[in-house]
Write a protein that holds these residues in place. Structure first.
Motif, PDB file in Angstrom:
ATOM      1  N   CYS A  65     -35.384 -43.112 -49.757  1.00  0.00           N
ATOM      2  CA  CYS A  65     -34.576 -43.140 -48.538  1.00  0.00           C
ATOM      3  C   CYS A  65     -34.930 -41.893 -47.746  1.00  0.00           C
ATOM      4  CB  CYS A  65     -33.072 -43.082 -48.835  1.00  0.00           C
ATOM      5  SG  CYS A  65     -32.413 -44.516 -49.682  1.00  0.00           S
ATOM      6  N   PHE A  66     -34.834 -41.992 -46.428  1.00  0.00           N
ATOM      7  CA  PHE A  66     -35.024 -40.788 -45.619  1.00  0.00           C
ATOM      8  C   PHE A  66     -34.185 -40.864 -44.356  1.00  0.00           C
ATOM      9  CE2 PHE A  66     -38.483 -43.672 -44.302  1.00  0.00           C
ATOM     10  CZ  PHE A  66     -38.416 -43.614 -42.917  1.00  0.00           C
ATOM     11  N   ALA A  67     -34.012 -39.705 -43.724  1.00  0.00           N
ATOM     12  CA  ALA A  67     -33.297 -39.621 -42.456  1.00  0.00           C
ATOM     13  C   ALA A  67     -34.280 -39.111 -41.414  1.00  0.00           C
ATOM     14  CB  ALA A  67     -32.113 -38.676 -42.580  1.00  0.00           C
ATOM     15  N   CYS A  68     -34.016 -39.439 -40.142  1.00  0.00           N
ATOM     16  CA  CYS A  68     -34.962 -38.992 -39.110  1.00  0.00           C
ATOM     17  C   CYS A  68     -34.224 -38.658 -37.829  1.00  0.00           C
ATOM     18  CB  CYS A  68     -35.991 -40.072 -38.847  1.00  0.00           C
ATOM     19  SG  CYS A  68     -35.322 -41.499 -38.011  1.00  0.00           S
ATOM     20  N   GLY A  69     -34.809 -37.747 -37.080  1.00  0.00           N
ATOM     21  CA  GLY A  69     -34.263 -37.362 -35.791  1.00  0.00           C
ATOM     22  C   GLY A  69     -35.165 -36.304 -35.185  1.00  0.00           C
ATOM     23  N   THR A  70     -34.949 -36.009 -33.927  1.00  0.00           N
ATOM     24  CA  THR A  70     -35.774 -35.013 -33.249  1.00  0.00           C
ATOM     25  C   THR A  70     -35.756 -33.695 -34.019  1.00  0.00           C
ATOM     26  OG1 THR A  70     -35.343 -36.029 -31.133  1.00  0.00           O
ATOM     27  CG2 THR A  70     -36.020 -33.725 -31.091  1.00  0.00           C
ATOM     28  N   ALA A  71     -34.568 -33.238 -34.374  1.00  0.00           N
ATOM     29  CA  ALA A  71     -34.461 -31.939 -35.035  1.00  0.00           C
ATOM     30  C   ALA A  71     -34.976 -32.039 -36.472  1.00  0.00           C
ATOM     31  CB  ALA A  71     -33.010 -31.474 -35.019  1.00  0.00           C
ATOM     32  N   ALA A  72     -34.587 -33.096 -37.166  1.00  0.00           N
ATOM     33  CA  ALA A  72     -34.893 -33.211 -38.601  1.00  0.00           C
ATOM     34  C   ALA A  72     -36.293 -33.750 -38.861  1.00  0.00           C
ATOM     35  CB  ALA A  72     -33.888 -34.142 -39.264  1.00  0.00           C
ATOM     36  N   ILE A  73     -36.935 -34.319 -37.854  1.00  0.00           N
ATOM     37  CA  ILE A  73     -38.224 -35.016 -37.972  1.00  0.00           C
ATOM     38  C   ILE A  73     -38.016 -36.168 -38.981  1.00  0.00           C
ATOM     39  CG2 ILE A  73     -40.733 -34.718 -38.164  1.00  0.00           C
ATOM     40  CD1 ILE A  73     -40.239 -31.667 -37.886  1.00  0.00           C
ATOM     41  N   VAL A  74     -38.646 -36.100 -40.148  1.00  0.00           N
ATOM     42  CA  VAL A  74     -38.398 -37.105 -41.205  1.00  0.00           C
ATOM     43  C   VAL A  74     -38.055 -36.295 -42.448  1.00  0.00           C
ATOM     44  CG1 VAL A  74     -39.456 -38.860 -42.672  1.00  0.00           C
ATOM     45  CG2 VAL A  74     -40.002 -38.794 -40.229  1.00  0.00           C
ATOM     46  N   THR A  75     -36.852 -36.476 -42.965  1.00  0.00           N
ATOM     47  CA  THR A  75     -36.407 -35.663 -44.104  1.00  0.00           C
ATOM     48  C   THR A  75     -36.027 -36.567 -45.271  1.00  0.00           C
ATOM     49  OG1 THR A  75     -35.559 -34.022 -42.557  1.00  0.00           O
ATOM     50  CG2 THR A  75     -34.789 -33.848 -44.811  1.00  0.00           C
TER      51      THR A  75
END
Ligand code: PLP
Length: 377
Positions: free
Chosen positions: A305-315
């Motif tokens: 599983c991963f999370a993504c966003g401008t700040a987090a990129i792909v974490t």
């Protein structure tokens, strides 16, 4: 890379440069430790809306602003914002990632809160101009960038429950490193909701983040990094994190929650869906019931599983857990598909790979010329 059209009109009819810019830029230097969003670049932008129209903006030294204590934003939270990045890694030219998407989303958020729409030129003047005037302070290591924060808020001094007739648009910038290093552990939030159905969850509204703070504090107490929010009606389906979208790899397919009126449509989410499909991966935007996902994690069908966003990129996400203590470890704490997508996205953003989707928009020369000559005199 595709070009934003150059200035048509005289830019000085659209904005001015404050006389203090030169000294502010000269006095600034990048600290050794950047963090995320804690160092502010020396130039910001402000434009005001009054009498039914936007007034010319101004690039100003970064610093406190004065606001009337009766301003609507302070009482009724009439504020929306964006988050985007300018990249200049290695010897690549400075470029922004999909800036028109941020402009469209800011206007969608503004419409939800009865704030006036922002012309595209004004938005781009703000983000490109702030990038150009702070260009010397864009950190250049991989994962670093100039984080741009455009925001719009009601300034009219009036406690009546009506939309503000006076509004400010500002852009500030923060030389930053990635928001979250390493993998994350998430608390499945079963007690609270981030937003309501039919509410403002699909808009990037300051109040949504204030509402998430209590759960963030509980995460810290319980030893989790961040909250995983469920749908506000049944608390059954996964929605997103407080500032990132969610993905899971199940049976080799990439699943992400289908957008609802309580999920923010992330620009990174949209980009990863396109990148994954271009890689031949099957991507499904679908409802993901939390308890079903936990079962798939236990049986190994969900490998990462991963999370993504401008700040987090792909974490990457290494575990999902409950407030009462049960924790579910992912088979792959730093999964292969997560790593592949992160690398593909960063390679495009940081100029190491071709940009087949035309996402990177180089800083137009007209804005770069803002720093030429003695404009700040
Ligand atoms: C609530 C929320 N979800 C998702 C995201 C990811 O959106 P984006 O990829 O456009 O940064 C963000 C960050 O902006 C956010 O605040």
């Amino acid at each position: 890379m595709h070009q934003i059209p150059a200035f048509g009109d005289d830019p000085l009819q659209r904005f001015t440069l404050h006389e203090g810019l030169g000294p502010a830029v000269a006095a600034f230097s990048l600290p050794d430790r950047l963090g995320f969003g804690s160092v502010f670049a020396p130039v910001m932008f402000r434009a005001d809306y009054r009498d039914g129209s936007w007034q010319p903006g101004q690039f100003q030294p970064y610093g406190p602003i004065s606001i009337d204590p009766g301003a609507k934003v302070l009482h009724y939270a009439q504020e929306v914002f964006e988050g985007q990045k300018a990249y200049r890694v290695g010897d690549q030219p400075t470029a922004l990632f999909r800036p028109a998407m941020n402009w469209r989303r800011l206007n969608a958020s503004a419409a939800r809160l009865c704030l006036p729409p922002l012309p595209e030129t004004l938005f781009l003047d703000g983000v490109f101009g702030v990038t150009a005037l702070n260009e010397a302070f864009i950190p250049g290591a991989s994962g670093q960038s100039l984080y741009l924060r455009p925001f719009l808020f009601g300034t009219e001094s009036n406690l009546g429950m009506a939309a503000s007739r006076e509004v400010s648009f500002m852009v500030i910038a923060s030389p930053s490193q990635a928001y979250h290093a390493g993998s994350m552990s998430l608390l499945i939030e079963r007690a609270e909701s981030r937003v309501a159905g039919g509410g403002i969850g699909a808009a990037k509204v300051g109040g949504n983040y204030a509402c998430a703070l209590q759960s963030a504090a509980r995460c810290a107490e319980l030893g989790y990094d961040l909250t995983l929010w469920l749908d506000p009606v049944h608390r059954r389906n996964i929605e997103e994190l407080s500032g990132m979208n969610f993905f899971a790899v199940v049976d080799g397919r990439l699943l992400t929650p289908v957008l609802t009126d309580s999920i923010l449509a992330g620009i990174t989410r949209d980009s990863l869906i396109q990148l994954a499909r271009a890689q031949g991966l099957v991507v499904e935007e679908t409802s993901i019931a939390i308890d079903e996902l936990l079962g798939w994690i236990e049986t190994g069908r969900c490998s990462e599983c991963f999370a993504c966003g401008t700040a987090a990129i792909v974490t990457p996400i290494r575990e999902l857990g409950e407030a009462h203590g049960t924790r579910h470890d992912l088979l792959q704490a730093e999964g292969e598909i997560t790593a592949l997508l992160r690398e593909e996205l960063l390679d495009i953003q940081e100029g190491r790979a071709a940009d087949p989707f035309g996402w990177m928009v180089p800083l137009p020369a007209d804005y770069q010329e803002l720093t030429d000559g003695d404009l700040c005199a």
